[in-house]
Motif scaffolding. Structure first.
Motif, PDB file in Angstrom:
ATOM      1  N   ASN A 206       0.729  -1.207  -0.144  1.00 40.80           N
ATOM      2  CA  ASN A 206       0.126   0.126   0.096  1.00 40.80           C
ATOM      3  C   ASN A 206       0.817   1.348  -0.081  1.00 40.80           C
ATOM      4  O   ASN A 206       0.231   2.437   0.298  1.00 40.80           O
ATOM      5  CB  ASN A 206      -0.853   0.167   1.079  1.00 40.80           C
ATOM      6  CG  ASN A 206      -2.137  -1.246   0.992  1.00 40.80           C
ATOM      7  OD1 ASN A 206      -2.329  -1.680  -0.088  1.00 40.80           O
ATOM      8  ND2 ASN A 206      -2.442  -1.641   2.247  1.00 40.80           N
ATOM      9  N   GLU A 207       2.159   1.059  -0.280  1.00 41.97           N
ATOM     10  CA  GLU A 207       2.932   2.284  -0.600  1.00 41.97           C
ATOM     11  C   GLU A 207       3.233   2.811  -1.933  1.00 41.97           C
ATOM     12  O   GLU A 207       3.162   1.652  -2.805  1.00 41.97           O
ATOM     13  CB  GLU A 207       4.268   2.006  -0.022  1.00 41.97           C
ATOM     14  CG  GLU A 207       4.017   1.958   1.498  1.00 41.97           C
ATOM     15  CD  GLU A 207       5.619   1.563   2.216  1.00 41.97           C
ATOM     16  OE1 GLU A 207       6.589   1.642   1.455  1.00 41.97           O
ATOM     17  OE2 GLU A 207       5.729   1.129   3.411  1.00 41.97           O
ATOM     18  N   THR A 208       2.999   3.808  -2.291  1.00 38.44           N
ATOM     19  CA  THR A 208       3.664   4.266  -3.702  1.00 38.44           C
ATOM     20  C   THR A 208       4.861   4.484  -3.910  1.00 38.44           C
ATOM     21  O   THR A 208       5.782   4.785  -3.416  1.00 38.44           O
ATOM     22  CB  THR A 208       2.848   5.604  -3.975  1.00 38.44           C
ATOM     23  OG1 THR A 208       1.335   5.680  -3.781  1.00 38.44           O
ATOM     24  CG2 THR A 208       3.087   6.120  -5.684  1.00 38.44           C
ATOM     25  N   GLN A 221       1.080   0.883  -6.589  1.00 34.42           N
ATOM     26  CA  GLN A 221       1.105   0.293  -5.193  1.00 34.42           C
ATOM     27  C   GLN A 221       0.890  -1.057  -5.251  1.00 34.42           C
ATOM     28  O   GLN A 221      -0.177  -1.729  -6.031  1.00 34.42           O
ATOM     29  CB  GLN A 221      -0.235   0.954  -4.427  1.00 34.42           C
ATOM     30  CG  GLN A 221       0.115   2.442  -4.000  1.00 34.42           C
ATOM     31  CD  GLN A 221      -0.943   2.742  -2.954  1.00 34.42           C
ATOM     32  OE1 GLN A 221      -1.605   2.050  -2.531  1.00 34.42           O
ATOM     33  NE2 GLN A 221      -0.888   4.190  -2.596  1.00 34.42           N
ATOM     34  N   VAL A 223      -0.925  -3.980  -3.914  1.00 32.84           N
ATOM     35  CA  VAL A 223      -2.274  -4.062  -2.947  1.00 32.84           C
ATOM     36  C   VAL A 223      -2.408  -5.456  -2.458  1.00 32.84           C
ATOM     37  O   VAL A 223      -3.416  -5.777  -1.472  1.00 32.84           O
ATOM     38  CB  VAL A 223      -3.523  -3.486  -3.617  1.00 32.84           C
ATOM     39  CG1 VAL A 223      -3.283  -2.007  -3.994  1.00 32.84           C
ATOM     40  CG2 VAL A 223      -3.754  -4.136  -5.126  1.00 32.84           C
TER      41      VAL A 223
END
Ligand code: BTN
Length: 255
Positions: A206-208, A221, A223
């Motif tokens: 969940n991090e760009t 991201q 997911v």
């Protein structure tokens, strides 16, 4: 060497130490085929002449400095279509060991183990299928322990991270304990626990971040992961995650 291991679980009941060998994964596979094989045997060495990494790469490791070993398992309850659980279980045992000694460890998909942004451990999971079941799983583990220099690769070791020299035996003993704990979860059928813990420990979830597919760099991201172990990667500006396997996508580090 390695005769003081205190373990009482399935993994590590028998330890075969070879000062040198071609690849512990190959020797462990031979053990599985031999008469009288007992699940959980470990083959460990100080030096491999043909150490193998993921995707056909070679695994180089300084002689006598690091842990190189393979587990021979026969996980009867893991369906073929969910064999990624075995990779997850092994990575989780290793991460748990590193966390126990205070290191901020995580799993870089699919099954590398990192401390922050440096690789400390690689795993090579080789499953054999007979009919509709997994007849054996050879889980090869290469953990950087006392090596202090790495040329041209983003890597670290226990010694670099903890500023002390480690006894290989002591480290192995602690790792086996954690691997046994996660193997017990797996063979008791608690697959959801394995998947949840894997996601909890997944680097970049969940991090760009930047990724590359077919020479194109883009932001996206992670997911999730599907049951087959494919990465679910949501490109920025899209609504449906791509399902990717290891050869299709490359992670780009910021520095
Ligand atoms: C990787 O990150 O590419 C996986 C490396 C796995 C290396 C270990 S060392 C012990 C075992 N025997 C091998 O030949 N490979 C694995």
């Amino acid at each position: 060497m390695y005769n003081s291991i205190s373990n009482t679980g399935i993994i590590g009941k028998k330890i075969v130490y070879l000062p040198t060998c071609h690849s512990t994964n190959d020797i462990a596979a031979e053990l599985v085929r031999a008469e009288g094989f007992e699940e959980g045997a470990i083959v460990i060495t100080d030096h491999q002449t043909n150490g193998r990494g993921q995707r056909g790469t070679a695994w180089e490791s300084r002689q006598g400095s690091n842990l190189m070993f393979s587990l021979a398992l026969t996980p009867a309850n893991v369906p073929i279509m969910q064999q990624f659980l075995l990779s997850q279980m092994v990575a989780l045992g290793l991460v748990q060991f590193l966390k126990t000694i205070g290191l901020p460890a995580s799993i870089k998909w699919p099954n590398d183990v990192y401390v922050e942004d440096r690789k400390i451990c690689g795993t090579l999971i080789e499953n054999s299928i007979q009919g509709n079941r997994i007849s054996s799983c050879i889980a090869g583990i290469g953990l950087n322990v006392n090596q202090l220099e790495f040329q041209g690769i983003r890597a670290t070791s226990l010694a670099l991270e903890t500023k002390k020299t480690w006894s290989l035996e002591e480290a192995l003993d602690m790792i086996i304990k954690e691997l046994n704990a996660y193997y017990a979860v797996l063979i008791s059928g608690e697959f959801r626990t394995i998947r949840a813990h894997y996601l909890d420990n997944l680097l970049g979830l969940n991090e760009t971040r930047n990724f590359r597919i077919a020479n194109k760099v883009f932001q996206g991201q992670i997911v999730g992961i599907n049951d087959y172990g494919h990465l679910l990667l949501l490109k920025t500006g899209t609504n449906h995650p791509l399902e990717l396997d290891l050869k299709e996508v490359e992670w780009i580090w910021d520095n």
